[in-house]
Scaffold this motif. Sequence first.
Motif, PDB file in Angstrom:
ATOM      1  N   UNK A 183       0.865  -1.191   0.000  1.00 13.23           N
ATOM      2  CA  UNK A 183       0.000   0.000   0.000  1.00 13.23           C
ATOM      3  C   UNK A 183       0.894   1.232   0.000  1.00 13.23           C
ATOM      4  N   UNK A 184       0.811   2.023  -1.078  1.00 16.20           N
ATOM      5  CA  UNK A 184       1.616   3.240  -1.182  1.00 16.20           C
ATOM      6  C   UNK A 184       0.656   4.418  -1.111  1.00 16.20           C
ATOM      7  N   UNK A 185       0.579   5.024   0.044  1.00 11.80           N
ATOM      8  CA  UNK A 185      -0.409   6.096   0.293  1.00 11.80           C
ATOM      9  C   UNK A 185       0.126   6.980   1.409  1.00 11.80           C
ATOM     10  N   UNK A 186       0.230   8.290   1.147  1.00  8.11           N
ATOM     11  CA  UNK A 186       0.822   9.185   2.151  1.00  8.11           C
ATOM     12  C   UNK A 186      -0.169   9.655   3.206  1.00  8.11           C
ATOM     13  N   UNK A 187      -1.463   9.531   2.937  1.00 11.22           N
ATOM     14  CA  UNK A 187      -2.437   9.929   3.954  1.00 11.22           C
ATOM     15  C   UNK A 187      -2.645   8.775   4.925  1.00 11.22           C
ATOM     16  N   UNK A 188      -2.161   8.986   6.143  1.00 12.61           N
ATOM     17  CA  UNK A 188      -2.162   7.903   7.139  1.00 12.61           C
ATOM     18  C   UNK A 188      -3.546   7.312   7.387  1.00 12.61           C
ATOM     19  N   UNK A 189      -4.534   8.189   7.469  1.00 16.71           N
ATOM     20  CA  UNK A 189      -5.881   7.712   7.802  1.00 16.71           C
ATOM     21  C   UNK A 189      -6.361   6.724   6.731  1.00 16.71           C
ATOM     22  N   UNK A 190      -6.104   7.060   5.463  1.00 20.56           N
ATOM     23  CA  UNK A 190      -6.537   6.180   4.373  1.00 20.56           C
ATOM     24  C   UNK A 190      -5.691   4.911   4.344  1.00 20.56           C
ATOM     25  N   UNK A 191      -4.397   5.091   4.499  1.00 17.99           N
ATOM     26  CA  UNK A 191      -3.487   3.945   4.524  1.00 17.99           C
ATOM     27  C   UNK A 191      -3.888   2.948   5.618  1.00 17.99           C
ATOM     28  N   UNK A 238      -8.554  -3.164   6.709  1.00 17.09           N
ATOM     29  CA  UNK A 238      -9.575  -3.932   5.995  1.00 17.09           C
ATOM     30  C   UNK A 238      -8.992  -5.059   5.147  1.00 17.09           C
ATOM     31  N   UNK A 239      -7.843  -4.808   4.538  1.00 19.38           N
ATOM     32  CA  UNK A 239      -7.227  -5.863   3.724  1.00 19.38           C
ATOM     33  C   UNK A 239      -6.676  -6.975   4.616  1.00 19.38           C
ATOM     34  N   UNK A 240      -6.156  -6.584   5.772  1.00 15.54           N
ATOM     35  CA  UNK A 240      -5.653  -7.590   6.706  1.00 15.54           C
ATOM     36  C   UNK A 240      -6.801  -8.483   7.174  1.00 15.54           C
ATOM     37  N   UNK A 241      -7.921  -7.844   7.483  1.00 14.45           N
ATOM     38  CA  UNK A 241      -9.118  -8.587   7.887  1.00 14.45           C
ATOM     39  C   UNK A 241      -9.568  -9.558   6.797  1.00 14.45           C
ATOM     40  N   UNK A 242      -9.394  -9.113   5.556  1.00 15.70           N
ATOM     41  CA  UNK A 242      -9.822  -9.938   4.420  1.00 15.70           C
ATOM     42  C   UNK A 242      -8.808 -11.041   4.090  1.00 15.70           C
ATOM     43  N   UNK A 243      -7.717 -11.094   4.869  1.00 11.36           N
ATOM     44  CA  UNK A 243      -6.779 -12.203   4.699  1.00 11.36           C
ATOM     45  C   UNK A 243      -5.556 -11.904   3.859  1.00 11.36           C
ATOM     46  N   UNK A 244      -5.329 -10.643   3.551  1.00  7.36           N
ATOM     47  CA  UNK A 244      -4.124 -10.282   2.805  1.00  7.36           C
ATOM     48  C   UNK A 244      -3.035  -9.847   3.782  1.00  7.36           C
ATOM     49  N   UNK A 245      -1.784 -10.066   3.355  1.00 13.28           N
ATOM     50  CA  UNK A 245      -0.661  -9.572   4.130  1.00 13.28           C
ATOM     51  C   UNK A 245      -0.302  -8.204   3.555  1.00 13.28           C
ATOM     52  N   UNK A 246      -0.256  -7.172   4.402  1.00 10.43           N
ATOM     53  CA  UNK A 246      -0.057  -5.816   3.894  1.00 10.43           C
ATOM     54  C   UNK A 246       1.237  -5.196   4.377  1.00 10.43           C
ATOM     55  N   UNK A 247       1.866  -4.422   3.493  1.00 11.75           N
ATOM     56  CA  UNK A 247       3.004  -3.589   3.858  1.00 11.75           C
ATOM     57  C   UNK A 247       2.642  -2.172   3.434  1.00 11.75           C
ATOM     58  N   UNK A 248       2.821  -1.200   4.344  1.00 17.65           N
ATOM     59  CA  UNK A 248       2.489   0.190   4.017  1.00 17.65           C
ATOM     60  C   UNK A 248       3.750   1.029   3.881  1.00 17.65           C
ATOM     61  N   UNK A 249       3.815   1.828   2.824  1.00 19.49           N
ATOM     62  CA  UNK A 249       4.855   2.848   2.714  1.00 19.49           C
ATOM     63  C   UNK A 249       4.155   4.163   2.363  1.00 19.49           C
ATOM     64  N   UNK A 250       4.865   5.282   2.643  1.00 13.56           N
ATOM     65  CA  UNK A 250       4.165   6.576   2.597  1.00 13.56           C
ATOM     66  C   UNK A 250       4.737   7.543   1.558  1.00 13.56           C
ATOM     67  N   UNK A 251       5.697   7.063   0.769  1.00 12.24           N
ATOM     68  CA  UNK A 251       6.190   7.897  -0.337  1.00 12.24           C
ATOM     69  C   UNK A 251       6.742   6.998  -1.440  1.00 12.24           C
TER      70      UNK A 251
END
Length: 218
Positions: free
Chosen positions: A8-16, A22-35
């Motif tokens: 997930x590449x999204x700089x707005x923390x709330x959206x990220x 929600x994706x974690x709940x749906x069974x995906x493994x997520x990594x977030x970066x902000x730039x």
Amino acid sequence: MRMLRILIVEDERAISDLVRINLTKAGYECVCVYDGMTAADILEQNKFDLIILDVMLPGLDGFELMEYIRPMAVPVIFLTAKASLADRLKGLTSGAEDYIVKPFETAELLARIGIVLRRYNKESEKLGYNNIEADVEKRSVTYDGTETELTPKEFDLLVLFIRNRGITLFREKIYEEVWGMEFRADSRTLDLHIQRLRKKLGLENSLKTVFKVGYRLE
Ligand code: CA
């Protein structure tokens, strides 16, 4: 089964955070970066099944990052606040699989992710070897363009060999992968399946026996 990994590449923390939860709940493994730069770095080191990419990012923006991502053949869904047609077209022509406009419903995002992943896997799960083509999704095989009947185990063996072509596979390893059980030294099951597979698909010369070790597809 392996969990599907999403970047997930999204700089707005709330959206990220919302997307990640929600994706974690749906069974995906997520990594977030902000730039964008951090995204490029992490993509060099790690494999992902899908990228959720915001367009407006600090530094490198989503479209610029897309140029870098495209050769990696990872499906991308753009995420953006900009709803203009020009941006949508730019997103899709730059190689993204889909485009979603903020604010969005989680259910819609999940549905689109599902569609992209299915479409993408279907396309990428056709394995070819000389005049043999295996469709992993449909579990069908053509040999010289003709549909060929394989038993389920023969099919699994074929896929295993094509994915590991040029590598000697130990009998123990093959047994574990295809039969899901420990290899018994006195068993002739594997040898029988190999013989059948060779005969059905003309692999007599390319599916080699490695004496006392296993088999290798040249
Ligand atoms: Ca943004």
